[in-house]
Design a protein around this motif. Structure first.
Motif, PDB file in Angstrom:
ATOM      1  N   ILE A   1       0.763   0.971 -10.499  1.00  0.00           N
ATOM      2  CA  ILE A   1      -0.959   0.885 -11.116  1.00  0.00           C
ATOM      3  C   ILE A   1      -1.243   0.369 -10.091  1.00  0.00           C
ATOM      4  N   ASP A   2      -2.523   0.506  -9.773  1.00  0.00           N
ATOM      5  CA  ASP A   2      -3.702   0.220  -8.826  1.00  0.00           C
ATOM      6  C   ASP A   2      -5.276  -0.042  -9.453  1.00  0.00           C
ATOM      7  N   PHE A   3      -5.137  -1.573  -9.575  1.00  0.00           N
ATOM      8  CA  PHE A   3      -6.665  -2.326 -10.584  1.00  0.00           C
ATOM      9  C   PHE A   3      -7.203  -1.644  -9.347  1.00  0.00           C
ATOM     10  N   ASN A   4      -7.602  -1.508  -7.810  1.00  0.00           N
ATOM     11  CA  ASN A   4      -8.863  -1.238  -7.419  1.00  0.00           C
ATOM     12  C   ASN A   4      -9.331   0.361  -8.197  1.00  0.00           C
ATOM     13  N   LEU A   5      -8.338   1.039  -8.742  1.00  0.00           N
ATOM     14  CA  LEU A   5      -9.110   2.094  -9.087  1.00  0.00           C
ATOM     15  C   LEU A   5      -9.534   2.094 -10.335  1.00  0.00           C
ATOM     16  N   ALA A   6      -9.309   0.656 -11.021  1.00  0.00           N
ATOM     17  CA  ALA A   6      -9.692   0.688 -12.268  1.00  0.00           C
ATOM     18  C   ALA A   6     -11.478   0.900 -12.546  1.00  0.00           C
ATOM     19  N   TYR A   7     -11.953   2.053 -13.854  1.00  0.00           N
ATOM     20  CA  TYR A   7     -12.805   2.198 -13.097  1.00  0.00           C
ATOM     21  C   TYR A   7     -13.550   2.038 -15.513  1.00  0.00           C
ATOM     22  N   ASN A   8     -15.016   2.406 -14.958  1.00  0.00           N
ATOM     23  CA  ASN A   8     -15.792   2.030 -16.080  1.00  0.00           C
ATOM     24  C   ASN A   8     -15.218   3.416 -16.824  1.00  0.00           C
ATOM     25  N   PRO A   9     -15.148   2.709 -18.300  1.00  0.00           N
ATOM     26  CA  PRO A   9     -15.236   4.160 -19.857  1.00  0.00           C
ATOM     27  C   PRO A   9     -16.818   4.369 -19.514  1.00  0.00           C
ATOM     28  N   TYR A  10     -17.003   5.792 -20.414  1.00  0.00           N
ATOM     29  CA  TYR A  10     -17.898   6.559 -20.324  1.00  0.00           C
ATOM     30  C   TYR A  10     -19.899   5.413 -21.176  1.00  0.00           C
ATOM     31  N   CYS A  11     -18.369   5.521 -22.084  1.00  0.00           N
ATOM     32  CA  CYS A  11     -19.548   3.995 -23.221  1.00  0.00           C
ATOM     33  C   CYS A  11     -20.941   3.337 -22.534  1.00  0.00           C
ATOM     34  N   ALA A  12     -19.820   2.790 -21.185  1.00  0.00           N
ATOM     35  CA  ALA A  12     -20.435   1.499 -20.750  1.00  0.00           C
ATOM     36  C   ALA A  12     -21.561   1.706 -19.896  1.00  0.00           C
ATOM     37  N   TYR A  13     -22.049   3.163 -19.737  1.00  0.00           N
ATOM     38  CA  TYR A  13     -23.018   3.998 -18.335  1.00  0.00           C
ATOM     39  C   TYR A  13     -23.810   4.166 -20.143  1.00  0.00           C
TER      40      TYR A  13
ATOM     41  N   PRO B   1     -14.330  -6.373  -3.574  1.00  0.00           N
ATOM     42  CA  PRO B   1     -14.093  -5.339  -3.312  1.00  0.00           C
ATOM     43  C   PRO B   1     -12.555  -4.896  -3.172  1.00  0.00           C
ATOM     44  N   ILE B   2     -11.979  -4.643  -2.243  1.00  0.00           N
ATOM     45  CA  ILE B   2     -10.521  -3.950  -2.178  1.00  0.00           C
ATOM     46  C   ILE B   2      -9.097  -4.945  -2.121  1.00  0.00           C
ATOM     47  N   ASP B   3      -8.384  -5.273  -2.530  1.00  0.00           N
ATOM     48  CA  ASP B   3      -7.267  -6.115  -2.476  1.00  0.00           C
ATOM     49  C   ASP B   3      -5.745  -5.227  -2.878  1.00  0.00           C
TER      50      ASP B   3
ATOM     51  N   THR C   1       1.095  -0.995   0.068  1.00  0.00           N
ATOM     52  CA  THR C   1      -0.075  -0.114  -0.105  1.00  0.00           C
ATOM     53  C   THR C   1       1.304   1.201  -0.173  1.00  0.00           C
ATOM     54  N   GLY C   2       2.163   1.224  -0.100  1.00  0.00           N
ATOM     55  CA  GLY C   2       2.768   2.403  -0.516  1.00  0.00           C
ATOM     56  C   GLY C   2       3.603   3.258   0.825  1.00  0.00           C
ATOM     57  N   GLY C   3       3.471   2.502   1.723  1.00  0.00           N
ATOM     58  CA  GLY C   3       3.774   2.732   2.759  1.00  0.00           C
ATOM     59  C   GLY C   3       2.472   3.350   4.064  1.00  0.00           C
ATOM     60  N   GLU C   4       1.205   2.856   3.209  1.00  0.00           N
ATOM     61  CA  GLU C   4       0.348   3.687   4.088  1.00  0.00           C
ATOM     62  C   GLU C   4      -0.481   2.652   5.111  1.00  0.00           C
ATOM     63  N   SER C   5      -0.789   2.723   6.874  1.00  0.00           N
ATOM     64  CA  SER C   5      -1.545   2.203   7.146  1.00  0.00           C
ATOM     65  C   SER C   5      -2.667   1.178   6.104  1.00  0.00           C
ATOM     66  N   PRO C   6      -2.975  -0.587   6.957  1.00  0.00           N
ATOM     67  CA  PRO C   6      -3.943  -0.763   5.686  1.00  0.00           C
ATOM     68  C   PRO C   6      -5.305   0.347   5.994  1.00  0.00           C
ATOM     69  N   GLU C   7      -5.722   0.568   6.617  1.00  0.00           N
ATOM     70  CA  GLU C   7      -7.081   1.574   7.373  1.00  0.00           C
ATOM     71  C   GLU C   7      -7.182   2.699   5.929  1.00  0.00           C
ATOM     72  N   ASP C   8      -5.456   3.361   5.712  1.00  0.00           N
ATOM     73  CA  ASP C   8      -5.386   4.774   5.448  1.00  0.00           C
ATOM     74  C   ASP C   8      -5.955   3.780   4.290  1.00  0.00           C
ATOM     75  N   TYR C   9      -5.032   3.176   3.106  1.00  0.00           N
ATOM     76  CA  TYR C   9      -5.323   2.641   1.961  1.00  0.00           C
ATOM     77  C   TYR C   9      -6.554   3.011   1.755  1.00  0.00           C
ATOM     78  N   ILE C  10      -7.518   1.613   2.525  1.00  0.00           N
ATOM     79  CA  ILE C  10      -8.798   1.328   2.772  1.00  0.00           C
ATOM     80  C   ILE C  10     -10.070   2.622   2.143  1.00  0.00           C
ATOM     81  N   GLU C  11      -9.671   3.053   2.919  1.00  0.00           N
ATOM     82  CA  GLU C  11     -10.449   4.859   3.382  1.00  0.00           C
ATOM     83  C   GLU C  11     -10.163   5.952   1.887  1.00  0.00           C
ATOM     84  N   LYS C  12      -9.037   5.641   1.748  1.00  0.00           N
ATOM     85  CA  LYS C  12      -8.323   6.536   0.467  1.00  0.00           C
ATOM     86  C   LYS C  12      -9.767   5.674  -0.505  1.00  0.00           C
TER      87      LYS C  12
END
Length: 205
Positions: free
Chosen positions: A165-177, A70-72, A24-35
């Protein structure tokens, strides 16, 4: 015997915590999940309320949440940045049949699921910050649990020869909506043969 078992368990917990802390790049697990949760909330509010949202006004009325895995932390990876010596322009196909030009900039190489993976980093021609890259990818969850046209990550160089590269932050393109939008499709180099069960799921699934 019991004392030895307790000591081994304590050591295991400490080692696991250290591994998670590193991922998590030096963050605590709790801080990472909160982010990550804060970013998800920001995404929801943008899609639900922003005038630039891809949702129609009718869709917004019934829109109550975005769907996520879930966040991993294991899917936050530190990649080696391998610049492409002879950079070329690439015409990237969009979902509406048109094309957009991007610069083939670098490779991001990393270990995941016991294998070396490599993704192509593209850069928009009008990108003012040369540390920012456009990353579109698809994986074995695509067209099943996630959008069939792939997902995106906003990748930013954070070292001389590295990028996170944080795949937890992967998001959909506009055309998915909304199919009225034209969105860049992942290049063939970024079709992963493994599942990436983190980040945003398909809209409505």
């Amino acid at each position: 015997m019991k004392n030895n078992t307790i000591i081994l368990l304590m050591i295991s917990v400490v080692v696991l915590a250290a591994v998670v802390y590193t991922m998590t790049g030096g963050e605590s697990p709790e801080d990472y999940i909160e982010k990550i949760e804060a970013e998800r909330e920001r995404q929801f509010k943008f899609i639900r309320f922003n005038y630039e949202s891809p949702l129609t006004e009718e869709q917004k009325q019934s829109f109550t949440k975005l769907n996520f895995y879930p966040i991993d932390p294991e899917y936050k990876v530190k990649a080696r940045l391998l610049p492409i010596e002879e950079k070329k322009m690439r015409e990237v196909p969009l979902t509406d049949g048109t094309k957009e030009k991007y610069l083939e900039h670098s490779w991001a190489e990393f270990e995941l699921n016991g294998k070396t993976q490599r993704l192509l980093l593209l850069q928009a021609l009008d990108e003012p910050d040369k540390r920012n890259f456009f990353l579109a990818f698809a994986d074995e969850t695509s067209a099943v649990e996630t959008y069939g046209g792939g997902r995106y990550i906003n990748a930013r160089q954070d070292g001389k020869n590295s990028i996170t590269i944080d795949f937890n932050l992967a998001y959909n393109p506009y055309c998915a909506y909304n199919p009225d939008y034209g969105c860049p499709l992942p290049p063939k180099e970024n079709l992963l043969d493994i599942p990436i069960p983190v980040g945003e799921k398909n809209y409505g699934k």
